[in-house]
Design a protein around this motif. Sequence first.
Motif, PDB file in Angstrom:
ATOM      1  N   PRO A 104      -4.046   4.355  -3.723  1.00  0.00           N
ATOM      2  CA  PRO A 104      -5.069   3.566  -3.256  1.00  0.00           C
ATOM      3  C   PRO A 104      -6.133   3.490  -4.315  1.00  0.00           C
ATOM      4  O   PRO A 104      -7.073   2.981  -4.198  1.00  0.00           O
ATOM      5  CB  PRO A 104      -5.609   4.192  -1.862  1.00  0.00           C
ATOM      6  N   ASP A 132       0.690  -1.312  -0.141  1.00  0.00           N
ATOM      7  CA  ASP A 132      -0.219   0.037  -0.008  1.00  0.00           C
ATOM      8  C   ASP A 132       1.167   1.311  -0.132  1.00  0.00           C
ATOM      9  O   ASP A 132       0.560   2.228  -0.659  1.00  0.00           O
ATOM     10  CB  ASP A 132      -0.884  -0.070   1.220  1.00  0.00           C
ATOM     11  N   ARG A 136      -4.799   1.740  -7.884  1.00  0.00           N
ATOM     12  CA  ARG A 136      -4.057   0.385  -7.759  1.00  0.00           C
ATOM     13  C   ARG A 136      -2.635   0.620  -8.669  1.00  0.00           C
ATOM     14  O   ARG A 136      -2.275  -0.563  -8.636  1.00  0.00           O
ATOM     15  CB  ARG A 136      -4.960  -0.657  -7.991  1.00  0.00           C
TER      16      ARG A 136
END
Length: 769
Positions: free
Chosen positions: A600, A595, A603
Amino acid sequence: MNLKPHPFFSSLRMRLALVVMLFGLMLFTAFALFAYSQARRNVQNGQERNLSALATRVAADLDSRITLHQSVLANAALTMPAPGKADPMLEERLRLLRPVFDGIALYGPDAVERAASANVPLGLSLYGKHCLLDPSAHRRARVLTFPGTAVFCAPMLGLDGAYRGMLAATIDLDSPSMRHGLESVRMIGHGVSILVYASDSRRQALRFGDDTPPLSALTYDKIMRHPATGGSGGVDGDEGALRVVYTPLESINWVVAAIQPADESAHILARMRRNLFLAALLWVCLTPLQWHLIGFLLRPLRRLRQQLLEFRPGFILHSDCRDVQSLAMAANQALRRLHDTIENLEQRESYLRRLCEGTPAAVFVVDADASIEYLNPAMLSLLGTTIASHWLGRPWLDLICSEDREELEQRWAGRQAGAVFVAAGRLQHEHRLYAQVELRLLPSGSGFLGFAHDVSESASMRLALLAEQERSMAIVAAVSDAIIFTSHKGEIGYMNRSAEILLGIAACETMGRPLAGFAAFAMPDTGLALSNAQLEALAGRLDVELDLVGRNARLQPVLLTLSVLSPAPGKVEGRVYVLRDDSERRERERVHRRDAGHDPLTRLYNRHGFMAAYATVAGDGGGHVLAVLGIDNFESMLGSMGQQGGDRMLERVAAAIQSRIRRTDVAARLVGGEFAILLLCCETEWAQALLEDVRRCVQASVADAEPAIWPPVTVSIGMIRLVADDHDPDEALARAAAHCQRAKSSGGNCLLAPDETVDGPPSATPFSG
């Protein structure tokens, strides 16, 4: 009954002659056997070396030929047009391959033949169906052997890496092009043959020479069993009739076997056997000479015998009878030594008796009939008495109490002659205070010397230690962590239930076996296995992160705490492994790391992740292309679409970019509506075509999502070609972003590429669809 020797053997001369002849014969036989075995081994080793050199030469030649044909077919596949497209030069391209191959065929992705040259063998068509219907064969070249035919194939891939078809070709293994130059390696006159087998299909591919019959199934299985492990070597044929040396090829699953009958060297060994037989015959013929030589050596003894026969009172021995005088002096010296030895033994016996009387060790003496001859005071003390006469002459087993006597009687009856007898039991006692002792009876002359060691106190301590060990094992079994005890040799002595679950095996199957046979420890970052010395270097450290490799090669993340049981420096008695499952924690760390390097929303890589990916290829001179893609009028579109609509638009743009680039390429969202694309090992023209495809795909994808609500979305792309000096990612991104900004300034919805000069200004005419 007095047995007299035969008169023929009563002569000392005859006995010495027989001894000398037998000794010489034995020495000659030993030397002959050694020389014969050494010669036989040298002949066999030389035969194997010649066969190995021959097999290696043939294998190297075939490797070079197979590699050359594969390279030619692979290069031809790169230039072939996609099946189904009309190409007037297709027949000419196939015809250019005819001097190299016997048959060429072109197949589409549906395994249907699209084009072929003349005289295509049936095996090629069968192989094309078989190979093209196998998904695993789409992206790799293969070679397969059919009876008398070798089939080569090379996949044809598009610019985007998609599978477009297969180019296949055949070579007749009996053709002059394959066999030319190999006949020269045959050893004429030595019965050598060369056989080439395909190990995957177990077919004979090539054969040179007809002197040796084909290999049997048993010998063939021996050859194929070893190359499967990637090695080479030699085997014996059925009943040793053939000598076979095999060598696997590196470029194809073929095995070259050099074969020669094992009896090719029989004439050499036969000549050596004949020479040894002649030498033995010569030794027998020299027997009269040996007889006279022994008679000459024994002449002084005959003179001595004659003098002793003529001895009478008053006879004076002359100087030539020195032998008799020396014999008398030797007899006197022997008698004197015997007398001194008897006195020495009496002194030693007295010393040993005084020693036994004063020693605290319990000692007793047993004669040949197992009866007691002597008991020292320490032994009488264990029996609770001071009177030795009560026990003398009785069987020594009467010293043992009745409850333990039966078992010792059976063991005493089954003992081995001349061996030390060791047993344990309780001694008799007048007041029934039985002492637990360890008995040891050593053979001494015609009897035994016995020792009794009181182990009553040590036995009680052993029981207490066993009880404490059981309590400790119960505590260890209740611990949730996996605990394993090993000896100094690494053999497992104990493991609790948690360790059984972690290793996936029952403890009863591991006791006394090395821990390395069930599990190994490796570093998580490198995957390299750790030795015992490296593990001992980690002793004392808590919760060391390692990977536990089980018998099924399954990796299990664990935390290891190793304790080494070392009573003295440099001496290891055992090791204690405490293992804790670390899967969940490492998974959380992996997710956090992932991450941290990804955006976020889309992706894709974020700016930090893109910088890390850029650093792996910066400055390697691999011909990479960097592009910056920006959404035209992004700020004004966000105002009309809203935050939610803007996020959905960015997701559609990211999905379109990801669907068009290759798997090896890198895409990232830098900030807002700006994206970066890194095309690895890509030519400039091909990169322009791919980026233009990305631009069109983004426009079409976003328009199809919400055609009635969203305004038309277009992107502008600026690209640069990286050079060996582009180590700074920020500077390279700035150059590409400048091209992107100029594309937006020129109206947007276009691709701006640089000139052929890397450091020059961008092209005046942007590349656009």
